[in-house]
Design a protein around this motif. Structure first.
Motif, PDB file in Angstrom:
ATOM      1  N   LEU A 116       0.822  -1.213   0.000  1.00 11.92           N
ATOM      2  CA  LEU A 116       0.000   0.000   0.000  1.00 11.92           C
ATOM      3  C   LEU A 116       0.857   1.264   0.000  1.00 11.92           C
ATOM      4  N   THR A 117       1.982   1.246   0.692  1.00  9.77           N
ATOM      5  CA  THR A 117       2.895   2.392   0.669  1.00  9.77           C
ATOM      6  C   THR A 117       3.345   2.681  -0.762  1.00  9.77           C
ATOM      7  N   GLU A 118       3.779   1.641  -1.469  1.00  9.94           N
ATOM      8  CA  GLU A 118       4.231   1.804  -2.852  1.00  9.94           C
ATOM      9  C   GLU A 118       3.074   2.245  -3.756  1.00  9.94           C
ATOM     10  N   TYR A 119       1.939   1.588  -3.605  1.00  8.70           N
ATOM     11  CA  TYR A 119       0.785   1.883  -4.454  1.00  8.70           C
ATOM     12  C   TYR A 119       0.293   3.311  -4.246  1.00  8.70           C
ATOM     13  N   MET A 120       0.130   3.715  -3.000  1.00  2.01           N
ATOM     14  CA  MET A 120      -0.391   5.057  -2.725  1.00  2.01           C
ATOM     15  C   MET A 120       0.601   6.140  -3.133  1.00  2.01           C
ATOM     16  N   SER A 121       1.879   5.894  -2.988  1.00  2.00           N
ATOM     17  CA  SER A 121       2.876   6.882  -3.389  1.00  2.00           C
ATOM     18  C   SER A 121       2.893   7.096  -4.897  1.00  2.00           C
ATOM     19  N   THR A 122       2.643   6.034  -5.661  1.00  2.00           N
ATOM     20  CA  THR A 122       2.677   6.180  -7.117  1.00  2.00           C
ATOM     21  C   THR A 122       1.324   6.553  -7.707  1.00  2.00           C
TER      22      THR A 122
END
Length: 186
Positions: A116-122
């Motif tokens: 989720l960190t990666e997904y939300m950041s991108t």
């Protein structure tokens, strides 16, 4: 939110951008040390319960290009020309609870938080930018309409809105921001 910074950057000279529009400068806005906690429910098959996720040490930085009208009198629109986000969901703050299955699901809390960190950041900027572009353009147009009504540009017998009317035939030019300009309150 612990830190907000902004700055205005005038255009270096008369420059053109897409569709031969002139650039009217830009605004930079940075929000940092964003902290938030969300609570909700999850359900999948026989498993379900509560979930809590927190973001910390997150940030968003925007550069907004301002597009002036033909006479550089006022801004007619704005668009986000650069957007960077850093959303951080620490693995120890992504917690499942409220059921027996939560103990099992918590074993995957770290990988889920990392995903989720990666997904939300991108994916934050592609979702936010079109909405911001529309809101800023509508906001500039409303502000321009309001200011034009106050100034009454082009009227031969222009009355200064700062001077009270001299006769009872003229309408009152007293401005009540609560009633007459709600857009300027926020």
């Amino acid at each position: 939110l612990k830190s907000v910074s902004s700055s205005y950057h005038p255009p270096p000279s008369t420059t053109t951008i897409n569709n031969n529009e002139e650039e009217g400068g830009s605004l930079s806005l940075s929000l940092s040390n964003i902290h938030a906690t969300c609570k909700g429910k999850y359900h999948s098959g026989l498993m379900g319960g509560d979930v809590t996720a927190s973001v910390s040490k997150s940030s968003i930085s925007l550069t907004v290009s301002i597009h002036p009208d033909l006479h550089h009198y006022k801004a007619k629109s704005a668009s986000v020309s650069n957007c960077d986000t850093r959303i951080v969901i620490p693995t120890n703050t992504f917690i499942f609870s409220g059921s027996l299955s939560a103990k099992l699901v918590n074993l995957f809390g770290g990988p889920i938080a990392n995903y989720l960190t990666e997904y939300m950041s991108t994916q934050s900027c592609p979702q936010v930018v079109p909405v911001l572009d529309d809101y800023m353009t509508v906001g500039f147009n409303r502000m321009n309409d309001y200011i034009d009504a106050l100034i009454d540009v082009g009227r031969p017998n222009h009355v200064d809105p700062r001077v009270p009317p001299s006769s009872s035939n003229e309408s009152s030019l007293v401005l009540d921001f609560q009633k007459d300009a709600p857009i300027l309150q926020n």
